[in-house]
Design an enzyme around this catalytic site. Structure first.
Site, PDB file in Angstrom:
ATOM      1  CB  CYS A   2      38.513  52.084  35.317  1.00 20.54           C
ATOM      2  SG  CYS A   2      37.453  52.018  36.749  1.00 20.54           S
ATOM      3  CE  LYS A 605      52.304  48.363  40.588  1.00 25.05           C
ATOM      4  NZ  LYS A 605      53.645  47.964  40.130  1.00 25.05           N
TER       5      LYS A 605
HETATM    6  N1  GLU Z   1      32.695  47.982  31.534  1.00 25.51           N
HETATM    7  C1  GLU Z   1      32.775  49.397  31.625  1.00 25.51           C
HETATM    8  C2  GLU Z   1      33.042  50.028  30.263  1.00 25.51           C
HETATM    9  O1  GLU Z   1      33.523  49.424  29.358  1.00 25.51           O
HETATM   10  C3  GLU Z   1      33.764  49.875  32.656  1.00 25.51           C
HETATM   11  C4  GLU Z   1      35.169  49.554  32.291  1.00 25.51           C
HETATM   12  C5  GLU Z   1      36.148  50.031  33.350  1.00 25.51           C
HETATM   13  O2  GLU Z   1      36.256  49.354  34.394  1.00 25.51           O
HETATM   14  O3  GLU Z   1      36.824  51.036  33.108  1.00 25.51           O
HETATM   15  O4  GLU Z   1      32.742  51.138  30.068  1.00 25.51           O
END
Ligand code: GLU
Length: 609
Positions: A2, A605
């Site tokens: 993310c 990436k």
């Molecule tokens: N594990 C979290 C989720 O599924 C964060 C995922 C992420 O790193 O975007 O919401």
């Protein structure tokens, strides 16, 4: 993986966060959200899809200016829904946070808290962290966060705000990267350092088991027990325009065009008077170099293919026992590793978890480790120590291009330098290859001339409906096939196979037909005839041929009209001149097929989990 962006300062917070998130969009993008605290109240909005959609919502909702955080989510726990998108707010409205990573014991914490009467609103693992924080929060954020870090297991970069603490953003990091920056009056945090470049080049990379407090006055760092420590900033010699798309249709195209420059930059200070010299980067002695009996290259994806090219080239020097290993396999096989091993890890981001784990393993077994990465002070750099930093600047396109040729350049220099330290590099070879390398930027530039690009675009147009492609070459022309095929797979979603031309007949030949063109890499060298006799055989099976051939090779036109000419080069350096045509070919095929070139589906990436 993310993207996170946080801002505390007097400027337009939502604008800075949205812009920062857009700079992370190449990483992941199933949903996104933003939260701003103004006058002690949390204002939040979230959406499925792209940042542009989030920006529209933010505009409609008239956010007051305050301090805030934003997130682009790559869902791991809980479906991709607006409700599961971050930021997440505690049921008592006191805490809000975003999270990159996975909380392994989320369910256990959730069950615990639910038994205490706390209602959960999402399906994410992340919510357990925010609800737990609110549960233990008694007015001291640091105390609550240290309690949280002791309660949760897993990997995380958490960015947290408390509604009763004005202009304070907290981060906690373990196994997931986050960077922090500050000008004199405003603070930032982001997942990707390039998102901070327009504000500052001096940033802090958060370490594992570290907390930070960011406010308008500065940043403070603590361990997970809450004990403060001093932390040096790192200076990034990148600039903001490097991370802009300029007039190019895609980042990938821009980055393809940057390669003459990035190769030249990589050579800078490492070659002079027809000699290779890496002594500014590495303090290795000839005795040390002679002591390494085996060389392991360990990497993933494009970086792996760069090492395969490098190994082929180093073999021509004659004295190395080299393995090229895929990082995710290296750690799980019983490969002999010891103090007589030089293990070289190649990763663009420096955060690739498979490569990092492999480096930890090699280190624990006493190997001498070296990393080649594009990001100074990235996790692997800090852990391994010895490093060659490719000066390619930020690469935004998900499909690696300029970092690949920068890695290739560095790897060839390294191979030569090692051979030299061991007393095995012939002077004439050194001179010949250095001349070849120093003329490379101009050769790469010639491959980017409009006429060349138009030719490749035309060929791509003719073949955009193919069902799949075979890339073929022999010896030094084989490794670039691997990378060429990978590029096509990544951005055009077509099946592409790379094969040594002589190996096709042992099976894959059965797949050849008019819908499966062959990209034949046939530089004019001693293997030309052998390769062409293979190709002739394959043509008979109905496969159209696209040839990547050396300029002035007229004979090739007897076989095909689809020819991409490359400048003459040293045989060892063919991977360089093959790279750009194959990148452009993949690019134009993907464009014909209407694919999302800079953000290919399912790809990120840097794979950090
Ligand atoms: N594990 C979290 C989720 O599924 C964060 C995922 C992420 O790193 O975007 O919401």
């Amino acid at each position: 993986m993310c993207g996170i962006m946080g801002y505390v300062g007097d400027k337009n917070t939502t604008a800075i966060i949205l812009d920062g998130l857009a700079k992370h969009e190449h990483r992941t993008y199933d949903s996104a959200g933003i939260a701003v605290i103004a006058d002690g109240k949390i204002h939040e909005t979230r959406t499925i899809g792209r940042i542009s959609k989030l920006a529209k919502k933010v505009k409609e909702e008239h956010f007051s200016n305050g301090f805030g955080i934003g997130h682009t989510r790559c869902a791991t726990h809980g479906e991709v829904t607006e409700n599961n998108a971050h930021p997440h707010i505690s049921s008592d409205n006191k805490v809000v946070l975003v999270h990159n990573g996975i909380i392994d014991n989320a369910q256990e914490i959730r069950t615990d808290l639910e038994a205490k009467g706390i209602t959960f609103h999402t399906e994410t693992d992340t919510e357990s962290a925010v609800q737990y924080l609110a549960y233990v929060y008694e007015g001291d954020p640091k105390e609550a966060i240290t309690k949280l870090t002791k309660r949760i297991r897993g990997s995380y970069a958490l960015v947290i705000m408390f509604s009763d603490k004005k202009d304070e953003i907290w981060t906690a990091s373990k196994g997931s990267s986050i960077v922090v920056g500050h000008t004199n009056k405003e603070g930032f945090c982001a997942s990707d350092p390039s998102a901070l470049l327009e504000f500052t080049n001096d940033i802090w990379f958060m370490d594992d088991n570290e907390l930070a407090l960011i406010n308008k006055d500065g940043c403070k760092f603590f361990d997970f027990d809450g004990v403060e420590h001093f932390k040096e900033t790192m200076h990034l010699d990148w600039n903001a325009t490097m991370a802009n798309r300029g007039n190019y249709a895609h980042y990938m195209l821009k980055e393809i065009h940057e390669q003459p420059h990035t190769v030249a930059q990589t050579l800078l200070g490492r070659v002079a008077d027809n000699k290779v010299d890496l002594s500014n980067d590495l303090d290795w002695t000839p005795e040390q170099a002679k002591g390494w009996k085996r060389i392991h290259f360990v990497a993933c994806g494009t970086s792996h293919y760069a090492t395969v090219s490098a190994a082929h080239i180093m073999e021509t020097f004659g004295t190395f026992d080299i393995r090229t290993e895929i990082a995710s396999e290296y750690s799980y096989r019983n490969i002999p590793i010891g103090p007589d091993t030089l293990a070289i890890f190649v990763t663009q981001s420096g955060e690739t978890s498979d490569t990092l784990l492999a480096a930890r393993l090699a280190k624990s077994k006493g190997a001498k480790c070296l990393v080649i990465t594009n990001v100074r002070d990235s996790t692997i750099h800090r852990e391994v120590g010895d490093a060659l930093i490719t000066p390619a600047g930020p690469e935004i396109g998900v499909a690696a291009t300029k970092t690949y040729t920068a890695q290739l350049t560095m790897l060839v220099l390294l191979g030569m330098y090692l051979a030299k330290l061991r007393g095995n590099l012939k002077e004439e070879t050194e001179i010949r290859l250095i001349e070849g390398l120093t003329s490379m930027p101009a050769k790469l530039a010639s491959l980017l001339e409009q006429e060349q690009e138009e030719n490749i675009e035309k060929i791509a147009r003719n073949f955009a409906d193919a069902k799949g492609f075979f890339y073929m070459g022999r010896s030094l022309a084989y490794p670039p096939c691997l990378e060429g095929a990978l590029k096509l797979k990544e951005i055009s979603y077509l099946l592409a196979e790379a094969y040594p031309a002589g190996e096709m007949k042992h099976g894959p030949i059965a797949l050849l037909d008019k819908d499966h063109p062959i990209i034949a890499l046939v530089p004019k060298n001693i293997l030309w005839e052998k390769t062409m006799s293979n190709i002739e055989e394959y043509m008979e099976k109905g496969s159209p041929i696209i040839a990547v051939a050396t300029v002035e090779d007229e004979e090739i036109s007897r076989y095909t009209k689809n020819i991409i000419y490359t400048p003459e080069t040293e045989p060892e350096l063919f991977s360089f001149v093959a790279a750009i045509p194959l990148q452009l070919f993949a690019y134009y095929i993907a464009r014909q097929r209407g694919c999302d070139i800079d953000m290919p589906r399912n790809l990120v990436k840097a794979v950090t989990v």
